[in-house]
Structures are given as structure tokens and as C-alpha cells.
Scaffold this motif. Structure first.
Motif, short mmCIF file in Angstrom:
data_model
loop_
_atom_site.label_atom_id
_atom_site.label_comp_id
_atom_site.label_asym_id
_atom_site.label_seq_id
_atom_site.Cartn_x
_atom_site.Cartn_y
_atom_site.Cartn_z
N THR A 16 0.87 -1.17 0.00
CA THR A 16 0.00 0.00 0.00
C THR A 16 0.91 1.22 0.00
N ALA A 17 0.79 2.04 -1.01
CA ALA A 17 1.65 3.22 -1.14
C ALA A 17 0.78 4.45 -1.37
N ARG A 18 1.17 5.56 -0.74
CA ARG A 18 0.52 6.85 -0.98
C ARG A 18 1.59 7.91 -1.08
N TRP A 19 1.36 8.88 -1.95
CA TRP A 19 2.35 9.93 -2.13
C TRP A 19 1.67 11.27 -2.37
N LEU A 56 8.75 1.95 -7.59
CA LEU A 56 8.52 1.10 -6.43
C LEU A 56 8.90 -0.34 -6.73
N LEU A 57 8.47 -0.83 -7.88
CA LEU A 57 8.75 -2.21 -8.25
C LEU A 57 10.24 -2.43 -8.51
N GLU A 58 10.86 -1.48 -9.19
CA GLU A 58 12.29 -1.63 -9.48
C GLU A 58 13.11 -1.63 -8.20
N ALA A 59 12.76 -0.75 -7.26
CA ALA A 59 13.51 -0.71 -6.00
C ALA A 59 13.31 -2.00 -5.22
N PHE A 60 12.10 -2.53 -5.21
CA PHE A 60 11.86 -3.80 -4.52
C PHE A 60 12.69 -4.91 -5.14
N ALA A 61 12.73 -4.96 -6.46
CA ALA A 61 13.44 -6.04 -7.15
C ALA A 61 14.95 -5.92 -7.03
N GLU A 62 15.47 -4.70 -7.00
CA GLU A 62 16.91 -4.50 -7.08
C GLU A 62 17.60 -4.35 -5.73
N GLY A 95 10.83 4.12 -1.18
CA GLY A 95 10.45 5.53 -1.09
C GLY A 95 11.51 6.44 -1.65
N THR A 96 12.77 6.13 -1.37
CA THR A 96 13.87 6.96 -1.87
C THR A 96 13.94 6.95 -3.38
N ASN A 104 13.50 10.15 -8.46
CA ASN A 104 13.15 10.14 -9.88
C ASN A 104 11.90 10.95 -10.24
N ARG A 105 11.12 11.36 -9.25
CA ARG A 105 9.91 12.12 -9.53
C ARG A 105 9.94 13.42 -8.75
N ALA A 106 10.34 14.49 -9.41
CA ALA A 106 10.53 15.78 -8.73
C ALA A 106 9.22 16.35 -8.20
N GLU A 107 8.08 15.95 -8.78
CA GLU A 107 6.81 16.51 -8.35
C GLU A 107 6.28 15.86 -7.07
N VAL A 108 6.90 14.77 -6.65
CA VAL A 108 6.47 14.05 -5.44
C VAL A 108 7.27 14.54 -4.24
N ASP A 109 6.57 14.86 -3.15
CA ASP A 109 7.22 15.36 -1.93
C ASP A 109 7.38 14.31 -0.85
N GLU A 110 6.47 13.36 -0.80
CA GLU A 110 6.42 12.42 0.33
C GLU A 110 5.85 11.09 -0.15
N VAL A 111 6.42 10.01 0.36
CA VAL A 111 5.92 8.67 0.05
C VAL A 111 5.70 7.93 1.36
N ARG A 112 4.50 7.43 1.56
CA ARG A 112 4.22 6.60 2.73
C ARG A 112 3.91 5.19 2.26
N LEU A 113 4.57 4.21 2.90
CA LEU A 113 4.41 2.81 2.52
C LEU A 113 3.96 1.98 3.71
#
Length: 304
Positions: A190-193, A219-225, A239-240, A245-254
Motif C-alpha cells: 500500500t503506497a501513498r504519495w 517502487l517495483l524496481e527498488a523492490f526487485a533490485e 520511497g527513496t 526520480n519524480r521531482a513533483e512528489v514530496d512524500e511517500v508513505r508505505l
């Protein structure tokens, strides 16, 4: 002792709406579950029973369906913003609006023999199968001045069959868990940003659909790598990766429940289990939660 009416809101929840675009033989579908909540000058509705300031919840429901036709649905975010602005800006007692949307994806059914498919396509123009990967989510809040958009997804189930360990943890008199140096790591994401976008005059909106696709990808690439020593470490990496990679995103909650896979003891049957046969447990489970945000940004997404 006097009593005080506290925070309150009302609206029509879970308006199920399917919008079909029939502009060509290749139809398009938007399938949403829309919930509307309004806050404002509603004290009399509660305290005296006067409905003079009450916009019926049935009206909010009708608005959702009418706007789907009038303005169309390009993205859940854009549709939510349009609804929120309408309720606050056009109805005097309403001061704030919260729109929550779940979007359900559909894939085209591949039918080479279908007479309805576009020329050269192996997909039927009007036949779909429900996509079971994840549910897209959106929450829009508007107070008459600023817009806040929280996009997200839920029920995205992922697994790494190796490259995961868990050892070196605290051990006390109640610890029975064995250290693992090669384990399955699985979770239901579950992810929200949130976005830096605030809906100011002249401020351009992000490309909501592209951003959703790209956030999910990262999200998927980070999980896999990520070679993982804990699900917490993986959460931070996910989250990092999005913020990098997405300058328009300020916060990610997982929120990552650890979908445990336990090795089955096959020794009673004279068999060795070399990390091949597992028991998948759905309850109980470890629940890992966390937020990654840009420095200087105050987190606003609450835990569920």
C-alpha cells in the motif's frame, strides 16, 4: 458540563461509476469508486435540525455522475480536483471538500478472431478483463484556496524468491525465530504519495497518469533490485527511489505487511528441503510502515 460539536463532515460514500468512451470501435473504460465528504457551516444541521445549509448527499451523488459525462475522466486526480472545487466554490456553506477515489483497471481481452477489433490489432475493441494487479487510489482535499492531492495504490503483491536475509536482531527469552540468510521476501504494497502541486493560479498540474505509472515502476524496481536485510530497509529504498526520480512528489508513505513464507519440515518423509517448499501464512504478519519525504517537507499522510 457543556458539550461542544467537534469536527464533522458528511457526504455520499462509494459512488460506483463506470464511464465508457465510445468515440471509436476501440472503447475506453474508467471504473471508479468515488466518496465525497463535505465540511463547513453545518452546526445548525446537528444542533437544531435545520437543513437550510445542507446539500443533500443524493445531490453529491448526482454531481459525480453528471460530471463524468460533462467533463469526462482523464485521471482520478483530475476528476477529484474538479469535484472538490465545484462543491466548495459553488455551495456557500461548504468550506472544505475531501474526495476519495479508487480506480479499478481493466485489460483488453486478446481475441484474434474478434470482428470488432481494430485493423491489425489482436485486442477486442469492447471486451475487457478486470486487471487483478492493484487498485489505484486518490484523495483530494480543497479548502477554497489550496488543493492537496494524495495518490496511491493498494493490493500490489510482490515477491523476491532470494536476495533477502534477516539476522542479527535482538534475542530475549521469548525469541524463537531462527536467523535467515536466504529467504523469500513477499509483501502486499500500500503506497501513498503527495505532490508539491497546490492548485495556485497559473500552476500547471502534473501529468497524473504518467506520474502514477512511473511511481509504480520505481517502487517495483527498488523492490526487485534491493538486496534486503530487512523489510524496513526495502521500504526506505522504495520511497527513496520514487523521490530521486519524480521531482513533483514530496512524500511517500508505505505500508508493507510481511507475507511470511516458512520452510516446511520434510524430514519426517526422508526428504531434504533446500529452500524449495514453503508454507505461505496469511495471518499473523509483521506490518512495516514508514514515510520517506524531502528535507524541509512536513509529512501529511497519516497511517491508516
Amino acid at each position: 458540563m457543556a458539550h461542544v460539536l467537534g469536527q464533522n463532515q458528511y457526504g455520499k460514500a462509494e459512488n460506483r461509476i463506470v464511464r465508457v468512451y465510445r468515440d471509436s470501435t476501440r472503447h475506453e473504460i474508467k471504473d471508479l469508486n468515488v466518496s465525497v465528504a463535505l465540511s463547513g457551516d453545518f452546526d445548525d444541521v446537528h444542533l437544531t435540525g435545520s437543513n437550510a445549509n445542507c446539500l443533500p448527499t443524493d445531490t453529491t451523488k448526482n454531481t459525480v455522475y453528471a460530471f463524468a459525462k460533462k467533463y469526462g475522466i482523464d485521471s482520478a486526480e483530475d476528476f477529484g480536483i474538479t469535484l472538490a472545487r465545484h462543491f466548495v466554490d459553488s455551495t456557500e456553506p461548504v468550506r472544505r471538500a475531501r474526495i476519495r477515489i479508487e480506480e479499478y483497471a481493466w485489460d483488453r481481452i486478446r481475441t484474434p478472431d474478434s470482428t470488432s477489433r481494430p485493423t491489425g490489432s489482436e485486442e477486442a475493441g469492447h471486451s475487457f478483463v478486470r486487471n487483478g494487479q492493484e487498485v489505484r487510489t486518490t484523495e483530494v482535499r480543497y479548502d477554497g484556496e489550496y488543493v492537496q492531492v494524495v495518490s496511491g495504490l493498494k493490493d500490489l503483491v510482490v515477491m523476491n524468491s532470494t536476495d533477502s536475509e534477516f539476522w542479527g536482531y535482538i534475542k530475549d527469552g521469548y525469541t524463537t525465530l531462527q536467523e535467515a540468510y536466504d529467504r523469500i521476501l513477499a509483501t502486499q504494497v500500500t503506497a501513498r504519495w503527495t505532490y508539491s502541486y497546490r492548485g495556485a493560479e497559473g500552476e500547471s498540474q502534473p501529468d497524473w497518469n504518467r506520474c502514477y505509472t512511473q511511481v509504480k515502476r520505481h517502487l517495483l524496481e527498488a523492490f526487485a533490485e534491493t538486496y534486503s536485510y530487512s523489510l524496513q530497509q526495502t521500504l526506505h529504498a522504495m520511497g527513496t527511489r520514487v523521490l530521486d526520480n519524480r521531482a513533483e512528489v514530496d512524500e511517500v508513505r508505505l505500508e508493507l505487511p510481511n507475507k511470511h513464507h516458512f520452510l516446511v519440515d520434510l524430514s519426517p518423509f526422508g526428504l531434504k528441503n533446500e529452500n524449495e517448499v514453503y508454507y505461505a501464512a496469511d495471518r499473523m504478519y509483521g506490518l512495516i510502515e514508514g514515510t520517506v519525504h524531502r528535507e524541509g517537507v512536513v509529512p501529511v499522510i497519516p497511517a491508516v
